[in-house]
Design an enzyme around this catalytic site. Structure first.
Site, PDB file in Angstrom:
ATOM      1  N   GLU A 142      23.759 -18.893 -26.774  1.00  0.00           N
ATOM      2  CA  GLU A 142      23.724 -18.662 -28.212  1.00  0.00           C
ATOM      3  C   GLU A 142      25.089 -18.893 -28.837  1.00  0.00           C
ATOM      4  O   GLU A 142      26.127 -18.686 -28.215  1.00  0.00           O
ATOM      5  CB  GLU A 142      23.289 -17.225 -28.499  1.00  0.00           C
ATOM      6  CG  GLU A 142      21.830 -17.009 -28.179  1.00  0.00           C
ATOM      7  CD  GLU A 142      21.365 -15.614 -28.534  1.00  0.00           C
ATOM      8  OE1 GLU A 142      21.926 -15.006 -29.467  1.00  0.00           O
ATOM      9  OE2 GLU A 142      20.438 -15.132 -27.879  1.00  0.00           O
TER      10      GLU A 142
ATOM     11  N   CYS B 121      31.228 -18.379 -33.420  1.00  0.00           N
ATOM     12  CA  CYS B 121      31.415 -17.614 -32.190  1.00  0.00           C
ATOM     13  C   CYS B 121      30.765 -18.415 -31.054  1.00  0.00           C
ATOM     14  O   CYS B 121      29.556 -18.604 -31.034  1.00  0.00           O
ATOM     15  CB  CYS B 121      30.732 -16.266 -32.401  1.00  0.00           C
ATOM     16  SG  CYS B 121      30.878 -15.189 -31.009  1.00  0.00           S
TER      17      CYS B 121
ATOM     18  N   CYS C 258      27.506 -13.867 -17.494  1.00  0.00           N
ATOM     19  CA  CYS C 258      28.895 -13.482 -17.191  1.00  0.00           C
ATOM     20  C   CYS C 258      28.894 -12.642 -15.922  1.00  0.00           C
ATOM     21  O   CYS C 258      28.010 -11.810 -15.728  1.00  0.00           O
ATOM     22  CB  CYS C 258      29.502 -12.684 -18.344  1.00  0.00           C
ATOM     23  SG  CYS C 258      31.242 -12.270 -18.076  1.00  0.00           S
TER      24      CYS C 258
ATOM     25  N   CYS D 286      30.436  -5.932 -17.699  1.00  0.00           N
ATOM     26  CA  CYS D 286      30.868  -4.804 -18.548  1.00  0.00           C
ATOM     27  C   CYS D 286      29.629  -3.996 -18.932  1.00  0.00           C
ATOM     28  O   CYS D 286      28.584  -4.557 -19.252  1.00  0.00           O
ATOM     29  CB  CYS D 286      31.601  -5.314 -19.789  1.00  0.00           C
ATOM     30  SG  CYS D 286      33.089  -6.243 -19.362  1.00  0.00           S
TER      31      CYS D 286
ATOM     32  N   CYS E  39      27.678  -4.537 -22.409  1.00  0.00           N
ATOM     33  CA  CYS E  39      27.525  -5.912 -22.893  1.00  0.00           C
ATOM     34  C   CYS E  39      26.209  -6.530 -22.422  1.00  0.00           C
ATOM     35  O   CYS E  39      25.918  -6.554 -21.223  1.00  0.00           O
ATOM     36  CB  CYS E  39      28.714  -6.746 -22.409  1.00  0.00           C
ATOM     37  SG  CYS E  39      28.518  -8.503 -22.753  1.00  0.00           S
TER      38      CYS E  39
HETATM   39  N1  SAH Z   1      34.217 -12.181 -22.248  1.00  0.00           N
HETATM   40  C1  SAH Z   1      35.044 -12.162 -23.391  1.00  0.00           C
HETATM   41  C2  SAH Z   1      34.449 -12.796 -24.610  1.00  0.00           C
HETATM   42  C3  SAH Z   1      33.002 -12.496 -24.890  1.00  0.00           C
HETATM   43  S1  SAH Z   1      32.589 -10.862 -25.366  1.00  0.00           S
HETATM   44  C4  SAH Z   1      35.475 -10.738 -23.689  1.00  0.00           C
HETATM   45  O1  SAH Z   1      34.949  -9.812 -23.106  1.00  0.00           O
HETATM   46  O2  SAH Z   1      36.376 -10.601 -24.491  1.00  0.00           O
HETATM   47  C5  SAH Z   1      33.129 -10.803 -27.040  1.00  0.00           C
HETATM   48  C6  SAH Z   1      33.345  -9.403 -27.623  1.00  0.00           C
HETATM   49  O3  SAH Z   1      32.130  -8.712 -27.936  1.00  0.00           O
HETATM   50  C7  SAH Z   1      34.076  -8.512 -26.674  1.00  0.00           C
HETATM   51  O4  SAH Z   1      35.091  -7.797 -27.314  1.00  0.00           O
HETATM   52  C8  SAH Z   1      32.990  -7.641 -26.180  1.00  0.00           C
HETATM   53  O5  SAH Z   1      33.509  -6.515 -25.653  1.00  0.00           O
HETATM   54  C9  SAH Z   1      32.143  -7.407 -27.412  1.00  0.00           C
HETATM   55  N2  SAH Z   1      30.806  -6.876 -27.116  1.00  0.00           N
HETATM   56  C10 SAH Z   1      30.036  -7.185 -26.074  1.00  0.00           C
HETATM   57  N3  SAH Z   1      28.874  -6.458 -26.089  1.00  0.00           N
HETATM   58  C11 SAH Z   1      28.920  -5.705 -27.202  1.00  0.00           C
HETATM   59  C12 SAH Z   1      28.006  -4.749 -27.783  1.00  0.00           C
HETATM   60  N4  SAH Z   1      26.842  -4.438 -27.217  1.00  0.00           N
HETATM   61  N5  SAH Z   1      28.379  -4.167 -28.937  1.00  0.00           N
HETATM   62  C13 SAH Z   1      29.547  -4.478 -29.517  1.00  0.00           C
HETATM   63  N6  SAH Z   1      30.446  -5.340 -29.004  1.00  0.00           N
HETATM   64  C14 SAH Z   1      30.142  -5.957 -27.863  1.00  0.00           C
HETATM   65 FE1  SF4 Z   2      31.556 -10.742 -19.771  1.00  0.00          FE
HETATM   66 FE2  SF4 Z   2      32.448  -8.276 -20.255  1.00  0.00          FE
HETATM   67 FE3  SF4 Z   2      32.936 -10.255 -22.035  1.00  0.00          FE
HETATM   68 FE4  SF4 Z   2      30.436  -9.290 -21.686  1.00  0.00          FE
HETATM   69  S1  SF4 Z   2      32.222  -8.185 -22.512  1.00  0.00           S
HETATM   70  S2  SF4 Z   2      31.014 -11.421 -21.830  1.00  0.00           S
HETATM   71  S3  SF4 Z   2      30.432  -8.865 -19.447  1.00  0.00           S
HETATM   72  S4  SF4 Z   2      33.689 -10.088 -19.914  1.00  0.00           S
END
Ligand code: SAH
Ligand code: SF4
Length: 392
Positions: free
Chosen positions: A101, A114, A121, A125, A128
């Site tokens: 996406e 974005c 991934c 996390c 996420c």
């Molecule tokens: N992997 C990279 C980039 C992708 S995630 C990273 O982790 O930075 C992009 C952003 O969205 C990150 O800051 C992540 O923590 C946030 N994010 C992911 N899942 C989320 C959720 N459920 N609610 C709010 N922010 C979220």
């Molecule tokens: Fe990967 Fe964590 Fe970024 Fe989600 S927030 S995309 S799991 S690194």
């Protein structure tokens, strides 16, 4: 294999993701001059042309040669959603039954795209949606820049060379995946975003977001000077270990040192690191966490972006309350930090940068594991917020 001649057919090279240097090498191999690379780059990225026959400043002979050896192909748009607020979400097919996406978020005269870097991934996390799906594969450079190409084309941006007409003015690598774990392809794609003969975005308008792959971050300043966002989400290692498992390997102090070294090497060293902090109810949203964050960041040049947690079906975390959010922000602002809150956009089309969940064919089987966990959780906890997956 060509059955008549017995010769192996050469695979076609996709020119969409090639850096200037790689395109020049490609033309050299065809016995052509270097400047052809720039001509073709402009056709592809500035005019949105993918048919060699339309490249009118190339000779017929060269166009035929190109058709034998190359293609220009972006990921196919499976579906596009347009929100009433101008947000636009794309679902792209990337083969093997997988989708990624990309979200476009307009805000005044700025339009931020974005972009995803991986299918799924591996970093898992806990808050996420992408992480819960497990990892499938890296995106190639043409699949990464192809998201920008398709978005720009969808706005008619590529029909105009007039910079003022641009809809995509900023790119953040905050879609699916961890960009630093797909280093070379991400760097090639970001260089195209910034290339004068491609999208011409300034380095301040291209942002790489990472959860903290420190060895790769240490290498990044050798090859680029894009803006940097760090997904911190916690004010201490105990909480961050739970939210961002890679923290166990590269704890906060090590990560912040690396981020600081990165921006210190920038030619315009007044730049700041963006700290992303996803606020989750009762977990990291208390005043003591805000005060701890102030201490942690007091000597680091940062601006802070607070992101209310976006609930999804495989998670039992809850969104921060509005009171806690404002209280948290006020403590940071009073301590002198520029602190913004990421507003939810494109609600009507389920678009939220950073919580994208295209359908991923999970090689790690993690999604199944979580589905079982989530089912058990639902059975035991009626308090779970009713949620829908972005892609359900
Ligand atoms: N992997 C990279 C980039 C992708 S995630 C990273 O982790 O930075 C992009 C952003 O969205 C990150 O800051 C992540 O923590 C946030 N994010 C992911 N899942 C989320 C959720 N459920 N609610 C709010 N922010 C979220
Ligand atoms: Fe990967 Fe964590 Fe970024 Fe989600 S927030 S995309 S799991 S690194």
């Amino acid at each position: 294999m060509n059955t008549e001649t017995g010769a192996e057919a050469q695979p076609l090279i996709n020119l969409l993701g090639l850096s200037q240097a790689k395109l020049e090498a490609f033309f050299a191999e065809l016995g052509e001059k270097k400047f052809r690379a720039i001509q073709v780059m402009k056709w592809i990225h500035q005019l949105g042309v993918c048919d060699f026959d339309e490249m009118s400043n190339l000779s017929k002979g060269l166009r035929e040669k190109l058709k034998q050896r190359a293609v220009i192909e972006a990921p196919e748009v499976i579906q596009r959603w347009d929100s009433a607020d101008g947000t636009r979400k794309f679902l792209f097919r990337v083969g093997g039954g997988n989708a990624i996406e990309t979200v476009y978020i307009p805000d005044g005269d700025r339009g931020t795209l974005c972009v995803s870097s991986q299918v799924g991934c591996s970093l898992d996390c806990s808050f996420c949606a992408t992480g819960k799906q497990g990892f499938n594969r890296d995106l190639s450079a043409h699949e990464i820049i192809g998201q920008v190409w398709q978005a720009a084309k969808s706005f008619g941006q590529l029909d105009s060379v007039n910079v003022a007409d641009r809809k995509v003015t900023n790119v953040v690598m905050m879609g699916m995946g961890e960009p630093l774990l797909n280093f070379d392809n991400v760097v090639d794609a970001m260089n195209l975003m910034m290339h004068d003969n491609a999208y011409g975005l300034s380095k301040r308008r291209v942002t790489l977001s990472t959860s903290g792959v420190v060895p790769a971050l240490d290498k990044l300043a050798d090859v680029t000077d894009v803006s940097l966002a760090i997904s911190l989400h916690a004010s201490n290692d105990a909480i961050r270990n739970e939210l961002v498992p890679i923290n166990r390997k590269y704890p906060i102090a090590v990560l912040l040192d690396s981020a600081q070294r990165y921006i210190e090497r920038m030619p315009d060293n007044r730049r700041k690191i963006t700290i992303e902090y996803t606020l989750i109810d009762q977990l990291n949203d208390r005043p003591e966490h805000a005060h701890e964050l102030v201490q942690l960041l007091k000597d680091v040049p940062v601006k802070i972006n607070l992101i209310p947690f976006n609930p999804f079906s495989l998670s039992n975390y809850k969104r921060v309350s509005n009171n806690s959010l404002r209280r948290f922000q006020t403590i940071l602002i009073d301590a002198g930090f520029t602190t913004t809150v990421r507003t939810t956009r494109g609600d009507d089309i389920d678009a939220a940068c950073g919580q994208l969940a295209g359908q991923v064919n999970d090689r790690t089987r993690r999604a199944e594991r979580y589905k079982l966990d989530a089912a058990a959780m639902m059975a035991s906890n009626s308090d779970v917020i009713p949620v829908k997956l972005v892609q359900d």
